[in-house]
Design a protein around this motif. Sequence first.
Motif, PDB file in Angstrom:
ATOM      1  N   LEU B 197       0.817  -1.109  -0.053  1.00  0.00           N
ATOM      2  CA  LEU B 197      -0.095   0.018   0.086  1.00  0.00           C
ATOM      3  C   LEU B 197       0.975   1.318   0.055  1.00  0.00           C
ATOM      4  O   LEU B 197       0.444   2.081  -0.615  1.00  0.00           O
ATOM      5  CB  LEU B 197      -0.872  -0.153   1.218  1.00  0.00           C
ATOM      6  CG  LEU B 197      -1.893   1.182   1.298  1.00  0.00           C
ATOM      7  CD1 LEU B 197      -2.979   0.861   0.226  1.00  0.00           C
ATOM      8  CD2 LEU B 197      -2.549   0.758   2.676  1.00  0.00           C
ATOM      9  N   GLU B 218      -4.761   0.535  -6.240  1.00  0.00           N
ATOM     10  CA  GLU B 218      -6.009   0.907  -5.617  1.00  0.00           C
ATOM     11  C   GLU B 218      -7.050  -0.162  -6.066  1.00  0.00           C
ATOM     12  O   GLU B 218      -8.007  -0.784  -5.274  1.00  0.00           O
ATOM     13  CB  GLU B 218      -6.561   2.272  -6.349  1.00  0.00           C
ATOM     14  CG  GLU B 218      -7.691   2.888  -5.677  1.00  0.00           C
ATOM     15  CD  GLU B 218      -7.909   4.151  -6.156  1.00  0.00           C
ATOM     16  OE1 GLU B 218      -7.118   4.928  -6.564  1.00  0.00           O
ATOM     17  OE2 GLU B 218      -9.081   4.997  -5.725  1.00  0.00           O
ATOM     18  N   LYS B 232      -6.335  -7.530   3.737  1.00  0.00           N
ATOM     19  CA  LYS B 232      -6.621  -6.001   3.511  1.00  0.00           C
ATOM     20  C   LYS B 232      -5.772  -5.475   4.707  1.00  0.00           C
ATOM     21  O   LYS B 232      -6.279  -5.830   5.575  1.00  0.00           O
ATOM     22  CB  LYS B 232      -7.858  -5.671   3.053  1.00  0.00           C
ATOM     23  CG  LYS B 232      -7.981  -5.070   2.006  1.00  0.00           C
ATOM     24  CD  LYS B 232      -9.529  -4.442   2.106  1.00  0.00           C
ATOM     25  CE  LYS B 232      -9.918  -4.774   0.456  1.00  0.00           C
ATOM     26  NZ  LYS B 232     -11.269  -4.178   0.409  1.00  0.00           N
ATOM     27  N   LEU B 236      -7.164   0.508   5.312  1.00  0.00           N
ATOM     28  CA  LEU B 236      -8.124   0.489   4.252  1.00  0.00           C
ATOM     29  C   LEU B 236      -9.434   0.438   4.536  1.00  0.00           C
ATOM     30  O   LEU B 236     -10.602   1.099   4.011  1.00  0.00           O
ATOM     31  CB  LEU B 236      -7.703  -0.532   2.987  1.00  0.00           C
ATOM     32  CG  LEU B 236      -6.558  -0.108   1.898  1.00  0.00           C
ATOM     33  CD1 LEU B 236      -6.425  -1.313   1.032  1.00  0.00           C
ATOM     34  CD2 LEU B 236      -7.151   0.996   1.327  1.00  0.00           C
ATOM     35  N   PHE B 246     -10.048   5.384  -0.782  1.00  0.00           N
ATOM     36  CA  PHE B 246      -8.534   4.787  -0.800  1.00  0.00           C
ATOM     37  C   PHE B 246      -7.691   5.462  -0.051  1.00  0.00           C
ATOM     38  O   PHE B 246      -7.495   6.795  -0.600  1.00  0.00           O
ATOM     39  CB  PHE B 246      -8.375   4.320  -2.078  1.00  0.00           C
ATOM     40  CG  PHE B 246      -7.158   3.764  -2.263  1.00  0.00           C
ATOM     41  CD1 PHE B 246      -6.961   2.392  -2.010  1.00  0.00           C
ATOM     42  CD2 PHE B 246      -5.768   4.487  -2.738  1.00  0.00           C
ATOM     43  CE1 PHE B 246      -5.556   1.876  -2.140  1.00  0.00           C
ATOM     44  CE2 PHE B 246      -4.622   3.960  -2.825  1.00  0.00           C
ATOM     45  CZ  PHE B 246      -4.683   2.430  -2.637  1.00  0.00           C
TER      46      PHE B 246
END
Lengths: 252, 262
Positions: B197, B218, B232, B236, B246
């Motif tokens: 990320l 994204e 995840k 997020l 995002f």
Amino acid sequence: MYPFYPQRDSLLSSLDPRVKIIGTALGIASIMLYNDPKVLLPLFLLFVLVGKYLGGISLREQLALMKPLLPVVIITIVVWPVIYKPRVMGLLFGITFAVRLLTFALLTFLLLMTTSQRELILGFVKLGIPYEFGLTISIALRYIPTLYMLSRNIMDAQKSRGWEIEKGSFITRARKMTAVLIPLLVASLKTAHELSIALESRGFGASKKRTFLYDIRMRRRDYIAMGIIVILFALSLYARYGLGIGHVELRY
Amino acid sequence: MIRVRDLHFAYDGREVLREIDLDMESEVVALVGQNGSGKTTLAKHLNGLLKPTKGSVEVDGLDTREHTVAELSRKVGYVFQNPEHMFFEETVFREVAFGPRNLGLDEDEVEKRVKWALRSVNLEGYEDRTPYSLSGGEKQRLAIACILAMKPRYLVLDEPTTGLDAKNGESVIRTIERLHSEGHGILLITHDMELVLRLAERVVLLHDGRKVFDGPVEEFFSLDLHDYGLDKPEVLLLGEVTGVGFVRSVSELVKALAGDGE
Ligand SMILES: Nc1ncnc2c1ncn2[C@@H]1O[C@H](COP(=O)(O)OP(=O)(O)OP(=O)(O)O)[C@@H](O)[C@H]1O
Ligand SMILES: [Mg+2]
């Protein structure tokens, strides 16, 4: 990667480990009796067939096991005639040594591929050999494939830095090997250290007298196999000393 | 540019990579996937350590099948997962100089490059230390310096932050950011989704030896990652429930939320 002792159904894996340990020892002794490639080569092939038909280990697997030894074999065959005079004798020496080495490796592998670590250690202990010995041997052997993978990985890392073992004279190449040997040594020492901690933390050496959860027993087929092995070894002794076969006199 | 076309690869007859197509330029690409999905195997193709059993890999026009790893190492630098697997010299200086010397550069140039590489990873002044005496994070940065000194255009980093504490991990991350801003193309292999990320512009997802996703971060995080054994990052999820959408980091989230409140 060497698949050590994959569970398989074969005559050899069903035998008592003691029989296999003695068989392996006598097999190794028998190749030390002879120095004539004319005898050693057929003997080697015989063991290959034993592995295939009695051990259920395919030729492909056997080949894969011996592949890492190829460089040593080639070096032996090439180097002996250079340093030993007369050349014919050197060549003979080289081949003898190479075949013995391969046979030695093959026999050891046959033992390991058909015997679980537990049985192997138990076999050693029942033969009166200290537990530590059996454990040391089986741990050492267990780490051969790991070390092999490790050295491949280290070589890849050094190749990525432009290291090329193929280039240069024998001396330069030997010096270049330090780029692999040192990381290999460091990693092995680390593993050994971790292993000793693991053993100690599980109470290794805490009591002198060990008991075993599993036991092994000699059955009829084990005695028969033992008998056959002893007879074959006696025959090879007779062939060598009674009939004088398989020994080349080194005279010059 | 790195061009991988219809790459297949098998170890001893067992196919572990299938139909892989990949293009890469000067960007940070995260290569992710479960253990055993083939990330390392794919990465080893980029500098020729492995050659495709079918298909092709080209680096700036060079077909990896026609060039040695040493030749390709000028183009693609590969930093191995365990830095200790490459250290063998007595000093940091000699360690970093090993690569450039193998390229046949003269001593002046070698020295220049060692200085530059050590500066790039913030290890100036370490020249006379022993590589093995460094801390985990320093070792990792030294490993990067060893490869940087060969001035490759592309860098492959195999799990560069695994096993490092926050501070050391951070310094490696900063090194990667700097290298990217200097125009290097970076292929980052990692299991750390926070890292993806934070650093990646693009993500390539492998599953069972196949490329199942290739696109912007994204979009990657809008996939159902559980299907691929991945999680995840929590930030997020926070972004989703707070309606911000995002975000790449907690501070970004906080900023967005604070902005809302005004
Ligand atoms: N040298 C090798 N010989 C045979 N098989 C291998 C070898 N290296 C890897 N494999 C196999 O190839 C497959 C892909 O392995 P690879 O190391 O590329 O996965 P990875 O995605 O890097 O996994 P990890 O996240 O654990 O590092 C695995 O099934 C692995 O067992
Ligand atoms: Mg990997």
